[in-house]
Design a protein around this motif. Structure first.
Motif, PDB file in Angstrom:
ATOM      1  N   LEU A  91       0.703  -1.066   0.027  1.00  0.00           N
ATOM      2  CA  LEU A  91      -0.072  -0.166  -0.147  1.00  0.00           C
ATOM      3  C   LEU A  91       0.708   1.315   0.121  1.00  0.00           C
ATOM      4  CD1 LEU A  91      -2.867  -0.572   2.637  1.00  0.00           C
ATOM      5  CD2 LEU A  91      -3.151  -0.090   0.083  1.00  0.00           C
ATOM      6  N   GLN A  92       1.765   1.348   0.799  1.00  0.00           N
ATOM      7  CA  GLN A  92       2.656   2.552   0.953  1.00  0.00           C
ATOM      8  C   GLN A  92       3.694   2.701  -0.263  1.00  0.00           C
ATOM      9  OE1 GLN A  92       3.149   4.614   3.653  1.00  0.00           O
ATOM     10  NE2 GLN A  92       1.387   3.456   4.621  1.00  0.00           N
ATOM     11  N   SER A  93       4.152   1.739  -0.905  1.00  0.00           N
ATOM     12  CA  SER A  93       5.087   1.769  -2.053  1.00  0.00           C
ATOM     13  C   SER A  93       4.548   1.562  -3.346  1.00  0.00           C
ATOM     14  CB  SER A  93       6.012   0.693  -1.782  1.00  0.00           C
ATOM     15  OG  SER A  93       5.560  -0.745  -1.946  1.00  0.00           O
ATOM     16  N   TYR A  94       3.318   0.922  -3.625  1.00  0.00           N
ATOM     17  CA  TYR A  94       2.988   0.667  -5.195  1.00  0.00           C
ATOM     18  C   TYR A  94       2.437   1.895  -5.824  1.00  0.00           C
ATOM     19  CZ  TYR A  94       1.133  -1.661  -9.227  1.00  0.00           C
ATOM     20  OH  TYR A  94       1.343  -1.951 -10.678  1.00  0.00           O
ATOM     21  N   PRO A  95       3.015   2.058  -6.931  1.00  0.00           N
ATOM     22  CA  PRO A  95       2.883   3.664  -7.357  1.00  0.00           C
ATOM     23  C   PRO A  95       1.327   3.867  -8.206  1.00  0.00           C
ATOM     24  CG  PRO A  95       3.958   2.336  -8.962  1.00  0.00           C
ATOM     25  CD  PRO A  95       3.900   1.488  -7.698  1.00  0.00           C
ATOM     26  N   TRP A  96       0.743   5.014  -8.033  1.00  0.00           N
ATOM     27  CA  TRP A  96      -0.551   5.555  -8.726  1.00  0.00           C
ATOM     28  C   TRP A  96      -0.340   6.668  -8.871  1.00  0.00           C
ATOM     29  CZ3 TRP A  96      -3.079   8.184  -4.967  1.00  0.00           C
ATOM     30  CH2 TRP A  96      -2.951   7.762  -3.532  1.00  0.00           C
ATOM     31  N   ASP A  97      -0.350   7.405 -10.144  1.00  0.00           N
ATOM     32  CA  ASP A  97      -0.005   8.744 -10.346  1.00  0.00           C
ATOM     33  C   ASP A  97      -1.263   9.540 -10.610  1.00  0.00           C
ATOM     34  OD1 ASP A  97      -0.653   7.806 -12.842  1.00  0.00           O
ATOM     35  OD2 ASP A  97       1.398   8.223 -13.628  1.00  0.00           O
ATOM     36  N   ASN A 250      -2.147   8.091   6.470  1.00  0.00           N
ATOM     37  CA  ASN A 250      -3.287   7.898   7.184  1.00  0.00           C
ATOM     38  C   ASN A 250      -4.125   6.428   6.670  1.00  0.00           C
ATOM     39  OD1 ASN A 250      -3.844  10.150   8.995  1.00  0.00           O
ATOM     40  ND2 ASN A 250      -3.129  11.055   6.944  1.00  0.00           N
ATOM     41  N   TYR A 251      -3.265   5.697   5.834  1.00  0.00           N
ATOM     42  CA  TYR A 251      -3.746   4.451   5.279  1.00  0.00           C
ATOM     43  C   TYR A 251      -4.686   3.560   6.164  1.00  0.00           C
ATOM     44  CZ  TYR A 251      -3.491   3.635   0.125  1.00  0.00           C
ATOM     45  OH  TYR A 251      -3.644   3.584  -1.110  1.00  0.00           O
ATOM     46  N   GLN A 252      -4.019   3.377   7.376  1.00  0.00           N
ATOM     47  CA  GLN A 252      -4.766   2.435   8.428  1.00  0.00           C
ATOM     48  C   GLN A 252      -6.075   3.133   8.646  1.00  0.00           C
ATOM     49  OE1 GLN A 252      -2.442   1.183  11.694  1.00  0.00           O
ATOM     50  NE2 GLN A 252      -4.076  -0.153  12.537  1.00  0.00           N
ATOM     51  N   GLU A 253      -6.276   4.315   8.818  1.00  0.00           N
ATOM     52  CA  GLU A 253      -7.637   4.997   9.566  1.00  0.00           C
ATOM     53  C   GLU A 253      -8.334   4.973   7.994  1.00  0.00           C
ATOM     54  OE1 GLU A 253     -10.508   6.867  11.277  1.00  0.00           O
ATOM     55  OE2 GLU A 253      -8.999   5.786  11.726  1.00  0.00           O
ATOM     56  N   ILE A 254      -7.924   5.288   6.978  1.00  0.00           N
ATOM     57  CA  ILE A 254      -8.729   5.491   5.791  1.00  0.00           C
ATOM     58  C   ILE A 254      -9.494   4.185   5.529  1.00  0.00           C
ATOM     59  CG2 ILE A 254      -8.639   5.421   3.289  1.00  0.00           C
ATOM     60  CD1 ILE A 254      -6.333   7.530   3.729  1.00  0.00           C
ATOM     61  N   TRP A 255      -8.808   3.178   5.507  1.00  0.00           N
ATOM     62  CA  TRP A 255      -9.464   1.541   5.387  1.00  0.00           C
ATOM     63  C   TRP A 255     -10.466   1.426   6.632  1.00  0.00           C
ATOM     64  CZ3 TRP A 255     -10.078  -1.478   1.528  1.00  0.00           C
ATOM     65  CH2 TRP A 255      -9.088  -1.197   0.086  1.00  0.00           C
ATOM     66  N   ARG A 256      -9.888   1.699   7.794  1.00  0.00           N
ATOM     67  CA  ARG A 256     -10.953   1.375   8.735  1.00  0.00           C
ATOM     68  C   ARG A 256     -12.170   2.200   8.757  1.00  0.00           C
ATOM     69  NH1 ARG A 256     -13.096   3.350  12.879  1.00  0.00           N
ATOM     70  NH2 ARG A 256     -12.532   5.246  12.491  1.00  0.00           N
ATOM     71  N   GLN A 257     -12.021   3.340   8.174  1.00  0.00           N
ATOM     72  CA  GLN A 257     -13.388   4.113   8.017  1.00  0.00           C
ATOM     73  C   GLN A 257     -14.049   3.712   6.957  1.00  0.00           C
ATOM     74  OE1 GLN A 257     -14.184   6.383   5.378  1.00  0.00           O
ATOM     75  NE2 GLN A 257     -16.196   6.959   6.436  1.00  0.00           N
TER      76      GLN A 257
END
Length: 560
Positions: A91-97, A250-257
């Protein structure tokens, strides 16, 4: 034309993992489909130590994103949520532009996940499920596949996708056309539309994307529309590095929400306490303008007010706002009139990257099928009821799918006493317990089966896969402590299936979606029974119900 995800069809192939000779293979589990759902289910079962394989008709992994390679194909979910949540490092490293990912990017991502977790060795491609039958005496599924191979498995998981079985309109002369014909759900590689005369039948999400993408390249484009759609801007744009940094932090919180606080799981907080008519007209306009500028179909419908999908007056306000935008964008008043929606704003909310603007091009026409229905397809093109023959080189069928249950009812999946799913569902339409399991079909589970949650797909898939894995793990632990050698059996009870069907029906009565002729209720396929296909209570509430089922000893299932 091919079907998808390991169910009856002729695959287009990249030569990966072809058929082998006839044989019988014993497995703990078989997963049918190698898209988002099948890939994750394969990994979960393998991590549990089960002997498992996945099969797919296609020539590579990807599911929907392998087959739907039509021009402009794009997810309507923002990129940071259109992926798996369970690999934190990736999640942290895979690119999306960009804020939204196109088909080729989604397919590349899924291929990356398969390689990263060494899943390909357990995926058998170009292999189609042709028949599945429950053997009550042995407590196994006998699954026959193309090429003569049979799998005898203790657990069968279908990951067929919501939108897999293509829907072709029943138009006189469809086989007489001498040009090129394509369905967007089975788009071949190497198609060039440059300088050609193209007709597009259908204007749902796919049709909107196709028109937006090809208008600039074709000599002539004719969009044949039965029900003009409401569409808002997607907000597609490049991703600012600071935006990506904030998402990563904030990925962990984004997915929790998204999973446990949201109804739609699209990554924003839905409005829960502001009816559209509770503010004055000026404020309402400002809120709509803000949402329009942000982009996103679900955001526009569910972040602005809490009642657009349930109250006709509120819905009418949103509809009029979008209609005003259409009038402002489309310069030709005749085209604008034909593009004007006439029904409630109550289908899956669409978003686009400049759809309405394409109709300002001189080479783009729109035909209202309410005013002039298609009379027939001719060798040269499409003739409408006014006698006009629209001469074409290519016809594109953006006519959608026999959604949700289509792939299940067209194949022979037979449970107890030889009863097929089609026969089980014939009296009422598709029924399940939780969108996961059907009474009379033991040890078979569905990812995104009928009456699962109506929401963003990847979080729904993860929810289903994790529940299936947990209940199978519980059954396996029960087997270890059992004094019998019999395989464990997990099956939804008839009572739980009936109660869940009633619950889905009850909740959907509040939704205006039920009042439009949408694929969401099976209304897009002539002759198909109109039925509830989704749970409209939201993903967060759905997950709460799943946790309650598990906590109460898998209440609603018989375990033995």
């Amino acid at each position: 034309m091919a079907e998808t995800n390991g169910v009856n069809g002729t695959a287009k192939s990249n030569g990966v993992n072809g058929h082998r000779g006839p044989q019988t293979v014993d497995l703990d589990a078989l997963v049918v489909g190698a898209g988002f759902g099948g890939i994750y289910q394969l990994k979960k079962f393998r991590d549990m130590g089960l002997n498992v394989k996945a099969i797919d008709t296609a020539g590579d992994v990807g599911g929907t994103w392998y087959w739907n390679q039509y021009p402009g194909a794009m997810s309507d979910t923002e990129a940071y949520l259109y992926r798996y949540s369970w690999d934190a490092d990736d999640l942290q490293s895979y690119p999306w532009d960009k804020h939204y990912v196109y088909q080729a990017e989604v397919l590349k991502y899924l291929q990356h996940v398969v390689e990263r977790h060494d899943l390909r060795r357990d995926i058998i491609l170009e292999t189609t499920l042709t028949d599945a039958a429950w053997d009550d005496e042995a407590s196994v599924w006998a699954v026959k596949t193309s090429g003569g191979r049979t799998f005898r498995v203790r657990y069968l998981v279908t990951a067929l996708g919501l939108l897999s079985k293509q829907n072709f309109p029943n138009i006189r002369g469809i086989d007489s056309f001498q040009g090129e014909k394509y369905h967007t759900g089975a788009w071949p590689t190497g198609v060039s539309l440059q300088g050609k005369r193209v007709g597009v039948i259908g204007n749902g999400s796919t049709g909107v994307q196709v028109v937006t993408e090809i208008a600039k390249d074709v000599a002539k484009l004719v969009s044949f529309q039965r029900n003009p759609q409401y569409s808002v801007p997607s907000g597609q744009r490049a991703v600012d590095p600071e935006y990506r940094r904030r998402v990563n932090e904030n990925y962990q919180e984004i997915w929790r929400q998204a999973k446990d606080e949201s109804k739609t799981a699209f990554g924003f907080k839905e409005n829960e306490d502001r009816p559209a008519m509770s503010v004055d007209a000026e404020t309402r306009q400002e809120l709509f303008e803000t949402a329009w500028a942000k982009g996103g179909g679900f955001r526009f419908m569910f972040e602005t007010f809490n009642d657009i999908s349930t109250d006709e007056a509120a819905n009418g306000q949103a509809a009029e706002f979008i209609k005003a935008k259409i009038r402002a964008k489309v310069k030709d008043p005749v085209k604008a009139r034909k593009l004007m929606p006439t029904q409630l704003y109550a289908r899956r909310p669409l978003c686009d990257a400049g759809y309405y603007e394409q109709f300002n091009r001189s080479n783009v026409e729109v035909v209202s099928l309410h005013e002039t229905p298609i009379d027939e397809i001719t060798p040269k093109g499409i003739r409408t009821s006014d006698g006009v023959e629209h001469e074409l080189d290519v016809i594109i069928f953006a006519t959608g799918f026999d959604a949700v249950d289509g792939n299940y009812t067209r194949i022979a999946i037979k449970g107890r006493d030889g009863v097929s799913l089609k026969e089980h569902w014939e009296p009422t339409g598709p029924t399940t317990f939780l969108g996961l399991s059907v009474t009379g079909f033991p040890n078979m589970f569905m990812i995104l089966g009928p009456n699962g949650p109506f929401c963003n797909i990847p979080p729904a898939i993860e929810t289903h896969v994790e529940f299936i894995s947990d209940i199978v793990e519980a059954a396996e632990k029960g087997k270890q402590t059992s004094s019998t050698a019999r395989n464990p059996i997990v099956e939804a009870t008839a009572k739980s299936e009936a109660l869940w069907t009633d619950e889905c029906d009850r909740v959907s009565r509040e939704s205006l979606f039920r009042k439009t002729d949408s694929w969401i209720f099976g209304a897009n396929v002539p002759g198909k029974r109109h039925a509830v296909m989704f749970y409209f209570g939201g993903l967060a509430e759905y997950r709460t119900k799943l946790r309650k089922v598990a906590k109460n000893g898998w209440d609603g299932f018989s375990m033995g």
